[in-house]
Design an enzyme around this catalytic site. Structure first.
Site, PDB file in Angstrom:
ATOM      1  N   ASP A  37       0.877  -1.178   0.000  1.00 16.21           N
ATOM      2  CA  ASP A  37       0.000   0.000   0.000  1.00 16.21           C
ATOM      3  C   ASP A  37       0.907   1.218   0.000  1.00 16.21           C
ATOM      4  O   ASP A  37       1.646   1.446   0.971  1.00 16.21           O
ATOM      5  CB  ASP A  37      -0.888  -0.025   1.255  1.00 16.21           C
ATOM      6  CG  ASP A  37      -1.859   1.153   1.303  1.00 16.21           C
ATOM      7  OD1 ASP A  37      -1.605   2.172   0.637  1.00 16.21           O
ATOM      8  OD2 ASP A  37      -2.874   1.048   2.009  1.00 16.21           O
TER       9      ASP A  37
ATOM     10  N   ASN B 261       3.186   3.281 -10.263  1.00 14.35           N
ATOM     11  CA  ASN B 261       1.995   3.340 -11.115  1.00 14.35           C
ATOM     12  C   ASN B 261       0.712   3.623 -10.330  1.00 14.35           C
ATOM     13  O   ASN B 261      -0.203   4.236 -10.872  1.00 14.35           O
ATOM     14  CB  ASN B 261       1.861   2.006 -11.864  1.00 14.35           C
ATOM     15  CG  ASN B 261       0.489   1.825 -12.484  1.00 14.35           C
ATOM     16  OD1 ASN B 261       0.162   2.468 -13.481  1.00 14.35           O
ATOM     17  ND2 ASN B 261      -0.344   0.975 -11.862  1.00 14.35           N
TER      18      ASN B 261
ATOM     19  N   TYR C  88      -6.115  16.122  -9.249  1.00 11.69           N
ATOM     20  CA  TYR C  88      -5.382  15.152 -10.082  1.00 11.69           C
ATOM     21  C   TYR C  88      -4.318  15.801 -10.972  1.00 11.69           C
ATOM     22  O   TYR C  88      -3.148  15.414 -10.912  1.00 11.69           O
ATOM     23  CB  TYR C  88      -6.371  14.318 -10.901  1.00 11.69           C
ATOM     24  CG  TYR C  88      -5.705  13.264 -11.748  1.00 11.69           C
ATOM     25  CD1 TYR C  88      -5.180  12.109 -11.165  1.00 11.69           C
ATOM     26  CD2 TYR C  88      -5.575  13.429 -13.124  1.00 11.69           C
ATOM     27  CE1 TYR C  88      -4.549  11.147 -11.939  1.00 11.69           C
ATOM     28  CE2 TYR C  88      -4.949  12.471 -13.897  1.00 11.69           C
ATOM     29  CZ  TYR C  88      -4.439  11.330 -13.305  1.00 11.69           C
ATOM     30  OH  TYR C  88      -3.812  10.376 -14.075  1.00 11.69           O
TER      31      TYR C  88
ATOM     32  N   LYS D 168      -0.138  15.300 -10.652  1.00  9.00           N
ATOM     33  CA  LYS D 168       0.742  14.745 -11.691  1.00  9.00           C
ATOM     34  C   LYS D 168       1.818  15.759 -12.078  1.00  9.00           C
ATOM     35  O   LYS D 168       2.935  15.382 -12.425  1.00  9.00           O
ATOM     36  CB  LYS D 168      -0.079  14.299 -12.902  1.00  9.00           C
ATOM     37  CG  LYS D 168      -0.979  13.084 -12.610  1.00  9.00           C
ATOM     38  CD  LYS D 168      -0.203  11.852 -12.151  1.00  9.00           C
ATOM     39  CE  LYS D 168      -1.081  10.613 -12.087  1.00  9.00           C
ATOM     40  NZ  LYS D 168      -0.365   9.405 -11.625  1.00  9.00           N
TER      41      LYS D 168
ATOM     42  N   THR E 223     -10.102   2.064 -18.294  1.00  5.44           N
ATOM     43  CA  THR E 223      -9.902   1.313 -17.044  1.00  5.44           C
ATOM     44  C   THR E 223     -10.975   1.775 -16.051  1.00  5.44           C
ATOM     45  O   THR E 223     -11.734   2.709 -16.316  1.00  5.44           O
ATOM     46  CB  THR E 223      -8.511   1.587 -16.410  1.00  5.44           C
ATOM     47  OG1 THR E 223      -8.481   2.957 -15.973  1.00  5.44           O
ATOM     48  CG2 THR E 223      -7.364   1.335 -17.370  1.00  5.44           C
TER      49      THR E 223
END
Ligand SMILES: NC(=O)c1ccc[n+]([C@@H]2O[C@H](COP(=O)([O-])OP(=O)(O)OC[C@H]3O[C@@H](n4cnc5c(N)ncnc54)[C@H](OP(=O)(O)O)[C@@H]3O)[C@@H](O)[C@H]2O)c1
Length: 226
Positions: free
Chosen positions: A51, A78, A152, A156, A185
């Site tokens: 984790d 990832n 988000y 990144k 996904t």
């Protein structure tokens, strides 16, 4: 034998990349939160509890890899989460903290812990799975205005700079940032227009690349501007 640890390998891009790399002869350590629920049947994929938001879990994973392999050739950060689709004005600090904990602090936690094992490898590689949404250039010139949310893209962008700083200060480690592209996904409710083969292309290439250059960002189409 190349060993590669992929975080967030229970599903999506991480799981697919694990299978592709195993098919190419890489020994894959599939970092998953719950190893009991994985469906890998490949002999060269070894599920390992990891984790990225938990210090103790990461420390235990380091011990496990050290005991079994003694070194790690490639670390692929990832694991990532999207956060909500709220407007920036409606996004508070708790959500930003949560997304950064997984998408930025997580990769730092895992990289910091695995660095001694990476340094024990002959040609160590560090791969950060980022996003074109983290590119200030693409956002600025208007090519990527399809995700008007706060946490988000910011996470990144921060991950990209994290990778640059590792690349600048760790000449012995080949550092790559990879941008999968919008891939179907769970992450996006399978709205992505790319297949998993397409979405893992840059990642797989980065894991297999031993030449560099270091500190660059790639999609499957080529170099991504910062
Ligand atoms: N799909 C896209 O269009 C796209 C585009 C650009 C970039 N990306 C990036 O690609 C990466 C993978 O995305 P994906 O599409 O494969 O997403 P996904 O299908 O939602 O899978 C996310 C993976 O991350 C894992 N994860 C989340 N939090 C974790 C934690 N604290 N510790 C360990 N694992 C954790 C999940 O594990 P559980 O199963 O335990 O939840 C799962 O394996 C992410 O970094 C994402 O930002 C994706």
């Amino acid at each position: 034998m190349t060993t590669a640890l992929i975080t967030g390998a229970s599903r999506g891009i991480g799981a697919h990349a694990a299978r592709r790399l195993a098919a190419q002869g890489v020994t894959v350590l599939a970092g998953v939160r719950n190893p009991d629920t994985t469906s890998f049947t490949e002999e060269t994929i070894h599920p390992i509890a990891l984790d990225v938001a938990d210090d103790a879990s990461v420390a235990a994973a380091v011990k496990e890899v050290e005991a079994s392999f003694g070194a790690l050739d490639v670390l692929v950060n990832n694991a990532g989460i999207a956060g909500s689709e709220a407007a920036p004005a409606d996004t508070g600090p708790d959500e930003v903290r949560q997304v950064f904990e997984t998408n930025v602090v997580g990769p730092v936690r895992v990289t910091h812990a695995f660095l001694p094992l990476l340094r024990a490898a002959q040609r160590p590689r560090l791969v950060m799975v980022s996003s074109q949404l983290g590119s200030l250039t693409l956002m600025d010139d208007g090519r990527w205005q399809n995700w008007p949310h706060l946490a988000y893209p910011s996470s990144k962008a921060a991950l990209n700079m994290t990778a640059v700083m590792y690349a600048k200060t760790l000449p012995e480690v080949l550092v790559s940032v990879v941008n999968p592209g919008f891939t179907a996904t769970d992450f996006n409710g399978h709205r992505g227009h790319q297949t998993l083969d397409e979405g893992t292309e840059a990642l797989v290439a980065a894991v297999l690349d031993t030449a560099g250059p270091s500190g660059r960002s790639f999609s499957r189409e080529g170099v991504t501007p910062w």
